[in-house]
Design a protein around this motif. Structure first.
Motif, PDB file in Angstrom:
ATOM      1  N   ASN A  70       0.821  -1.197   0.000  1.00  0.00           N
ATOM      2  CA  ASN A  70       0.000   0.000   0.000  1.00  0.00           C
ATOM      3  C   ASN A  70       0.859   1.252   0.000  1.00  0.00           C
ATOM      4  OD1 ASN A  70      -2.671  -0.394  -0.327  1.00  0.00           O
ATOM      5  ND2 ASN A  70      -3.203   0.608   1.596  1.00  0.00           N
ATOM      6  N   GLY A 106      -5.459  -3.989   8.009  1.00  0.00           N
ATOM      7  CA  GLY A 106      -4.139  -3.738   7.428  1.00  0.00           C
ATOM      8  C   GLY A 106      -3.491  -2.444   7.873  1.00  0.00           C
ATOM      9  N   VAL A 107      -4.271  -1.397   8.025  1.00  0.00           N
ATOM     10  CA  VAL A 107      -3.673  -0.087   8.394  1.00  0.00           C
ATOM     11  C   VAL A 107      -2.929  -0.136   9.717  1.00  0.00           C
ATOM     12  CG1 VAL A 107      -5.116   1.593   7.216  1.00  0.00           C
ATOM     13  CG2 VAL A 107      -5.870   0.692   9.374  1.00  0.00           C
ATOM     14  N   CYS A 165      -6.584  -5.209   4.039  1.00  0.00           N
ATOM     15  CA  CYS A 165      -6.611  -3.751   3.934  1.00  0.00           C
ATOM     16  C   CYS A 165      -8.049  -3.250   4.020  1.00  0.00           C
ATOM     17  CB  CYS A 165      -5.976  -3.317   2.624  1.00  0.00           C
ATOM     18  SG  CYS A 165      -5.963  -1.539   2.412  1.00  0.00           S
ATOM     19  N   VAL A 166      -8.248  -2.125   4.693  1.00  0.00           N
ATOM     20  CA  VAL A 166      -9.596  -1.533   4.749  1.00  0.00           C
ATOM     21  C   VAL A 166     -10.083  -1.144   3.361  1.00  0.00           C
ATOM     22  CG1 VAL A 166      -9.597  -0.662   7.101  1.00  0.00           C
ATOM     23  CG2 VAL A 166      -8.578   0.700   5.309  1.00  0.00           C
TER      24      VAL A 166
HETATM   25 MO   LIG Z   1      -4.552  -0.621   4.073  1.00  0.00          MO
END
Ligand SMILES: [Mo]
Ligand SMILES: Nc1nc2c(c(=O)[nH]1)N[C@H]1C(S)=C(S)[C@@H](COP(=O)(O)O)O[C@H]1N2
Length: 389
Positions: free
Chosen positions: A242, A375-376, A291-292
């Motif tokens: 990302n 994920g963040v 991941c969002v």
């Molecule tokens: Mo992400």
């Protein structure tokens, strides 16, 4: 020359009956609407679940189990939102002529009409905003100034609130429409025009196709089908990236031989080099990055369990930990791990990925990886663990 009067203008505005497609009508609207309602309900529930990961309400304790839960809820969030787009367009097409309804005579008729239109405007505006902002988020484009997450959440309440009101008001119509057959055999029909059933099937097919073309970003066996997947999985070590090290401003600091991991609890601090971390007992686990923004991917991670690092500074194995990184620019440079998750042996400071030394874009020298975590918050380029006293 005479200026047109209000009556002249009114005469030129079409009337609902001027629209001839017989496929339109409540029989179609109610069926597409039901599917749309289900999509919105799933999207709302999974979206709220995602917000809870950022600001956890008092009644909820984040758990590392089930390992794949967040991956599923966020995958469903993106799939249901994507499925809603074609359905919403067909539903709008099916009710479009009603835009030209004339209010019943008298002040009361006018008030009812204005109220109904205002509630539909709130519903339309908010659902459009939700689907559009969500789609831009999936493709990683943030053309706005406001906080995506907070705004997407606030407008979600407007959308779901106006949806509930809308369903409540229309319930008698919906009931009747769903209770009767979609086609009326006694209608005299032009055989060349599409039937309601055709339009309905088309709407469902378009919706399914939209999901199929994007779901490969989370569903491995769909990867080859999903032409629209934003991050199909290319990246070093078979995992999407990302934010790169260059993007986060860590290209140099991450490779600095003087890098140390600092672990602090109160006034105790331990400092470890990467070799010292590698000399500690290593664990290997298969865990996903979810991941969002919608993509997710499992990988095999090897590293030191967080709780073993806490033991070095005499902290409890279930203490909350703030994870900090070398990142100097942009958001997500740090995250908090709650005690429940720290205590899980699969919550690690990972040093290698899929059997190789962690790539710099995946967070070399060390990155956090934990089960059932957005994920963040899987922080890369970690250089400090602060135990929250
Ligand atoms: Mo992400
Ligand atoms: N320090 C830092 N860590 C970060 C990020 C970041 O911007 N900075 N991005 C996060 C996001 S949004 C995701 S989805 C994952 C992606 O991990 P990967 O690139 O290693 O696959 O890393 C996370 N870790």
């Amino acid at each position: 020359m005479r200026l047109p009067t209000v009556a002249d203008i009114e005469r030129r505005i079409p009337r609902p009956d001027d629209f001839e497609s017989r496929a339109r009508g409540t029989a179609l609207t109610a069926r597409v609407g039901t599917a749309l309602g289900i999509c919105f309900a799933v999207c709302f529930a999974t979206g709220m679940w995602s917000h809870f990961q950022y600001s956890t309400p008092g009644w909820l304790t984040l758990s590392p189990n089930p390992t794949q839960l967040y991956r599923w809820t966020q995958g469903l969030h993106i799939a249901s939102g994507t499925a809603a787009i074609p359905l919403l367009l067909v539903k709008l097409w099916s009710v479009f002529p009603r835009l030209f309804n004339r209010p019943a005579a008298g002040a009361r008729g006018l008030v009812v009409e204005v109220l109904e239109r205002a509630s539909i405007a709130a519903l339309m505006g908010s659902t459009f905003f939700m689907l559009a902002s969500g789609t831009l988020n999936i493709i990683g484009w943030y053309p706005w100034e406001f906080s995506f997450r907070r705004t997407h959440e606030a407008v979600a309440w407007v959308a779901i609130g106006s949806l509930v009101v809308h369903i409540g008001v229309k319930l008698p119509v919906i009931r009747t429409a769903l209770g009767s057959p979609i086609e009326h055999p006694d209608e005299h029909l032009d055989p060349s025009a599409p039937t309601r059933r055709t339009v309905l099937r088309g709407a469902f097919a378009a919706s399914g196709l939209a999901v199929l073309l994007t779901a490969g970003q989370s569903v491995p066996w769909l990867r080859k089908v999903s032409a629209f997947s934003v991050r199909p999985g290319d990246g070093p070590q078979d995992l999407p990236v990302n934010r790169t090290a260059a993007g986060a401003g860590t290209s140099e600091t991450a490779l600095d031989p003087a890098w140390r991991l600092e672990v602090t609890a109160g006034d105790r601090t331990v400092s470890l080099s990467r070799d010292e971390l590698l000399a500690m007992p290593q664990s290997t686990h298969r865990l996903p990055i979810a991941c969002v923004e919608g993509w997710s991917r499992s990988a095999t991670w090897t590293g030191v369990p967080l709780r073993d690092l806490l033991a070095l500074v005499g902290a409890e194995p279930d203490a909350d930990v703030v994870v900090r990184s070398l990142q100097t620019k942009g958001a997500f440079g740090s995250s908090r791990v709650v005690g429940n998750v720290v205590e899980d042996g699969r919550t690690m400071l990972a040093l290698s990925l899929n059997g190789e030394k962690l790539d710099i874009d995946h967070g070399y020298p060390a990155r956090l990886i934990a089960p059932n975590r957005p994920g963040v918050f899987q922080t890369k380029w970690v250089n400090r663990l602060e135990v929250d006293a």
